[in-house]
Each structure stands twice: as structure tokens, then as C-alpha cells.
Design an enzyme around this catalytic site. Structure first.
Site, mmCIF file in Angstrom:
data_model
loop_
_atom_site.group_PDB
_atom_site.id
_atom_site.type_symbol
_atom_site.label_atom_id
_atom_site.label_comp_id
_atom_site.label_asym_id
_atom_site.label_seq_id
_atom_site.Cartn_x
_atom_site.Cartn_y
_atom_site.Cartn_z
ATOM 1 N N HIS A 169 -9.486 -2.197 -4.438
ATOM 2 C CA HIS A 169 -8.384 -2.381 -3.791
ATOM 3 C C HIS A 169 -7.217 -3.563 -4.356
ATOM 4 C CE1 HIS A 169 -5.716 -2.501 -0.265
ATOM 5 N NE2 HIS A 169 -5.693 -3.965 -0.315
ATOM 6 N N HIS A 201 0.836 -1.185 0.041
ATOM 7 C CA HIS A 201 -0.087 -0.091 0.069
ATOM 8 C C HIS A 201 0.835 1.439 0.037
ATOM 9 C CE1 HIS A 201 -2.762 -2.883 2.129
ATOM 10 N NE2 HIS A 201 -2.826 -3.341 0.772
ATOM 11 N N ASP A 255 -3.469 -2.878 -5.212
ATOM 12 C CA ASP A 255 -2.421 -3.969 -4.928
ATOM 13 C C ASP A 255 -1.658 -4.085 -6.107
ATOM 14 O OD1 ASP A 255 -2.823 -4.331 -2.242
ATOM 15 O OD2 ASP A 255 -4.198 -5.966 -2.485
ATOM 16 N N HIS A 276 -0.683 -11.204 -4.548
ATOM 17 C CA HIS A 276 0.395 -10.503 -4.768
ATOM 18 C C HIS A 276 1.814 -11.660 -5.400
ATOM 19 C CE1 HIS A 276 -0.647 -7.369 -2.160
ATOM 20 N NE2 HIS A 276 -1.385 -8.292 -1.205
HETATM 21 ZN ZN LIG Z 1 -3.752 -4.657 -0.278
#
Ligand SMILES: [Zn+2]
Length: 298
Positions: free
Chosen positions: A240, A80, A244, A267
Site C-alpha cells: 500500500h 488512491h 501511495d 506523502h
Molecule cells: Zn494510501
């Protein structure tokens, strides 16, 4: 869009808060840095620990977060902070943090983005390196979980995130697309918060994480939707996940031009597409841990 100059912040900016994972009071400090420094994290609580370049080569595998490590120092959940820097096109910045993680704040990038914007952003006398995606590059887990990078007619970076946890999930399937610019980042992405399912939140607590988190601090989805919390936008979750992506794609160390379409990715796959993009554009990269060249034309 032509070449743009590298940028850094005009002055030091601080963000304080509680770490989501380990629950310590954390202070994060953004400091200006010279051209070609890139983004480097420094653990200010560890004496003499080396800066950790925020580049994919320094990532270490972690569940549901992005972590980097170098010379025995580690910072986790950097995504973030990275999204705020990349979203606002701050290319060179030293990020000091006195804990193994940044402050969690409200789970979004808003506090970081506001601190950076308030500090001011200045251009530097050096062009920013760019990778223009020429051909399809894909990183996939299975036939419905992947990240695809494609050439695009425009000269910016457009990201689409397709969120779909299936018909039984309390989070409805939805898709968001954003052409990432400092303006669109601030208006459309920065406010969107981290979210977890109730079972995931319980599992994290059982592992000792998030001891100081409440349902007010973290968007937790029960079977009926957010628990003791309200969405800031109907599509906040996909926004969101797109945020990311902005943070994770920045681990390439330069600007990206083209289109990214992410389906259900997290991720780990985001880091994998960055590795594959680097392999597909080998002449654009020169990584030197001493100077963090990161992304110079060879
Ligand atoms: Zn996040």
C-alpha cells in the site's frame, strides 16, 4: 520502451461510496479528457469552482494524505485515485467529486482501477512526456526516512518501498519492489489497503474524522495485528505504501523512468522528491494552470 501515446478513458465511469475523513456519501465520476489536459479534479458540489490540476504545485500540506487546492476548491486524500489513473496509464482525465474527498471504498485503489478498466482506455494522438532520471535526487527527513530517485538501466519505473516501524510495532518490517506497469499495478498493488495503528485511529476519531468507519472498513492494527480484519497479503502494508508512491509520483504530471527507493516515507516526502525531480529536470516542465500543460518539453 519507446514513446507511448497519451491515453484517456473511453467513456464516463462512476464510483460511489463513503468518504473516509468526513463521512459523507460521495460520488466520483471519471470523464474522458483531451490530450495534454492531464488529471484535474473538479468539485461538482461547488458551483463554478475551477478544475484543480493534480500536480505537485497545487498540493497543500496535510497529515497522512495528499490534498490539492486551487481557486478556493480543495480535494483531499486523492492518492488512491491518482494511483489507479497512473497505474493504468490514464494521462488525461477529469475527475468530478461532490465532496472534499473521494469515496474511501475499501482503502485501496481497486474500485477506482476496476471502474477505469471497465470504462476502457483509449490512446490519443499525442506523445506522453517522460522524465528519465539521470542522477541521484534525494528527499530525506533523517538518516532512515528518505526517498531516493536513481537512474536505471531499464526504461520503466521501478519502485521499492522499505517499511520499518521498529521492533515494537505490530507491523513487521518488510520490503516490496515493483516495476510499475498496468498489469503489475492491477495484480500486485491495487488491492492493498490503507492501514493505521489503533492509537492513530483513535486520534483521528477524536479530531472528528472517520465517524462512519469501522474495523471492517479500515485496516486498523492493534498490538496483536489487524483488528477484526485480515491481511490480503503478508506484505500488504508495504504494497500500500508503494501504491501511495505511485499516486504521489504522478503529481509530476508525466511518466518517470528510473528507480525510486522509499524508506519509511509518507506523502509529504513523496511530494518533496517530486519537487526535487522537477528542479533537477527543469527543461521538461512547463506549468500553466489555464491549460494544465504540466509536463511539456520546454
Ligand atoms: Zn494510501
Amino acid at each position: 520502451m519507446g514513446e507511448r501515446s497519451q491515453q484517456t478513458i473511453a467513456r464516463v465511469a462512476d464510483v460511489a461510496g463513503v468518504g473516509f475523513l468526513w463521512g459523507a456519501d460521495v460520488r466520483l465520476r471519471f470523464l474522458p479528457a483531451e490530450p495534454d489536459y492531464g488529471v484535474q479534479f473538479v468539485r461538482s458540489d461547488l458551483g463554478n469552482s475551477p478544475p484543480i490540476p493534480a500536480l505537485v504545485d497545487y498540493t497543500v500540506p496535510r497529515e497522512r494524505r495528499t490534498a490539492i487546492e486551487f481557486g478556493g476548491a480543495r480535494v483531499e486524500m486523492i492518492e488512491h485515485v491518482m494511483a489507479a489513473l497512473a497505474g493504468l496509464q490514464v494521462d488525461n482525465c477529469r475527475v468530478e467529486v461532490d465532496a472534499p474527498e473521494p469515496p474511501g471504498c475499501d482503502g485501496s485503489s481497486m474500485f477506482f482501477a476496476e471502474a477505469i478498466a471497465n470504462a476502457g482506455i483509449v490512446t490519443q494522438d499525442r506523445p506522453r512526456q517522460v522524465v528519465t532520471i539521470q542522477e541521484d535526487v534525494i528527499a530525506a527527513d533523517d538518516h532512515e526516512t528518505d526517498v531516493r530517485a536513481e537512474a536505471a538501466a531499464h526504461c520503466g519505473l521501478e519502485i521499492t518501498y522499505e517499511l520499518d516501524y521498529g521492533p515494537d510495532s505490530p507491523i513487521q518490517a518488510h520490503t516490496v519492489t515493483c516495476r510499475v506497469t498496468p498489469e503489475s499495478f492491477l495484480e500486485q498493488l491495487a488491492f492493498s489497503r490503507t492501514f493505521v495503528l489503533e492509537a492513530e485511529a483513535q486520534a483521528l476519531k477524536a479530531q472528528g474524522y472517520g465517524a462512519r468507519l469501522t474495523t471492517a472498513d479500515l485496516l486498523i492494527f492493534g498490538s496483536q495485528g489487524p483488528i477484526e480484519n485480515e491481511l490480503r497479503a503478508e506484505d500488504e502494508c508495504a504494497r500500500h505504501k508503494l501504491l501511495d508512491c505511485v499516486g504521489d509520483l504522478a503529481l509530476i504530471g508525466c511518466d518517470l523512468r528510473g528507480r525510486i527507493v522509499a524508506r519509511r516515507s509518507g506523502h509529504r516526502l513523496n511530494a518533496e522528491i517530486v519537487r526535487r525531480l522537477k528542479l533537477a529536470h527543469p527543461n521538461h516542465f512547463f506549468v500553466n494552470p489555464e491549460t494544465n500543460g504540466g509536463c511539456r518539453a520546454a
